[in-house]
Design a protein around this motif. Sequence first.
Motif, mmCIF file in Angstrom:
data_model
loop_
_atom_site.group_PDB
_atom_site.id
_atom_site.type_symbol
_atom_site.label_atom_id
_atom_site.label_comp_id
_atom_site.label_asym_id
_atom_site.label_seq_id
_atom_site.Cartn_x
_atom_site.Cartn_y
_atom_site.Cartn_z
ATOM 1 N N LYS A 132 2.359 1.689 -3.498
ATOM 2 C CA LYS A 132 1.334 2.178 -4.428
ATOM 3 C C LYS A 132 1.061 3.660 -4.198
ATOM 4 O O LYS A 132 0.899 4.426 -5.154
ATOM 5 C CB LYS A 132 0.043 1.380 -4.265
ATOM 6 N N GLU A 133 1.019 4.058 -2.931
ATOM 7 C CA GLU A 133 0.793 5.469 -2.610
ATOM 8 C C GLU A 133 1.939 6.332 -3.149
ATOM 9 O O GLU A 133 1.716 7.414 -3.698
ATOM 10 C CB GLU A 133 0.673 5.635 -1.096
ATOM 11 N N LYS A 134 3.154 5.826 -3.021
ATOM 12 C CA LYS A 134 4.327 6.540 -3.553
ATOM 13 C C LYS A 134 4.221 6.664 -5.069
ATOM 14 O O LYS A 134 4.490 7.731 -5.641
ATOM 15 C CB LYS A 134 5.589 5.774 -3.154
ATOM 16 N N ALA A 178 0.834 -1.211 0.000
ATOM 17 C CA ALA A 178 0.000 0.000 0.000
ATOM 18 C C ALA A 178 0.868 1.259 0.000
ATOM 19 O O ALA A 178 0.559 2.233 -0.704
ATOM 20 C CB ALA A 178 -0.931 -0.012 1.198
ATOM 21 N N GLN A 179 1.968 1.235 0.769
ATOM 22 C CA GLN A 179 2.862 2.395 0.804
ATOM 23 C C GLN A 179 3.516 2.628 -0.554
ATOM 24 O O GLN A 179 3.640 3.766 -0.999
ATOM 25 C CB GLN A 179 3.942 2.194 1.862
ATOM 26 N N ASP A 234 1.428 6.658 -6.805
ATOM 27 C CA ASP A 234 0.334 7.597 -7.077
ATOM 28 C C ASP A 234 0.802 9.044 -6.943
ATOM 29 O O ASP A 234 0.472 9.881 -7.787
ATOM 30 C CB ASP A 234 -0.844 7.343 -6.140
ATOM 31 N N ARG A 235 1.569 9.328 -5.884
ATOM 32 C CA ARG A 235 2.065 10.697 -5.697
ATOM 33 C C ARG A 235 2.974 11.100 -6.847
ATOM 34 O O ARG A 235 2.899 12.212 -7.364
ATOM 35 C CB ARG A 235 2.813 10.821 -4.364
ATOM 36 N N ARG A 259 3.482 -0.547 -11.233
ATOM 37 C CA ARG A 259 2.306 -0.765 -10.381
ATOM 38 C C ARG A 259 1.644 -2.098 -10.729
ATOM 39 O O ARG A 259 1.237 -2.848 -9.848
ATOM 40 C CB ARG A 259 1.313 0.376 -10.546
#
Length: 128
Positions: A22-24, A19-20, A26-27, A79
Amino acid sequence: MQIIRTVPVKQILTESSRAQIKEKFDRRCQQLDRECSQLAFEQKKLERKPGVSKQEVERRFSKEISRRKDQLRWLEYQRQQLDILPDESELETDEVQALIEVEEGDDWEQTIQDRQIVVKDGKVIRAR
């Protein structure tokens, strides 16, 4: 004597680390989208200026926009690969510089052997 050596940092994939990451991604994608929009805006602004070659402006800006869109495609591919990988897989996520002490008589092969740091859920579990 001390030498500087690059040491890879590997992360063990868990649900929270996935999740971390993927968040990175996305940012970074959002940042690249903003940069593309800003470059398009700057391109239009420069094209309206008198005495500026529209072809030259378009060539330079399209090159930069294209480079960022390539990075976006690469992030999307990463991803997708992240979704495929099973939990407990090791991913190389970073590199750090380490100081290594070298003395006369040291075994060179052991000194330069492959070193790495392994992290799981934000905690170092091995430093080899």
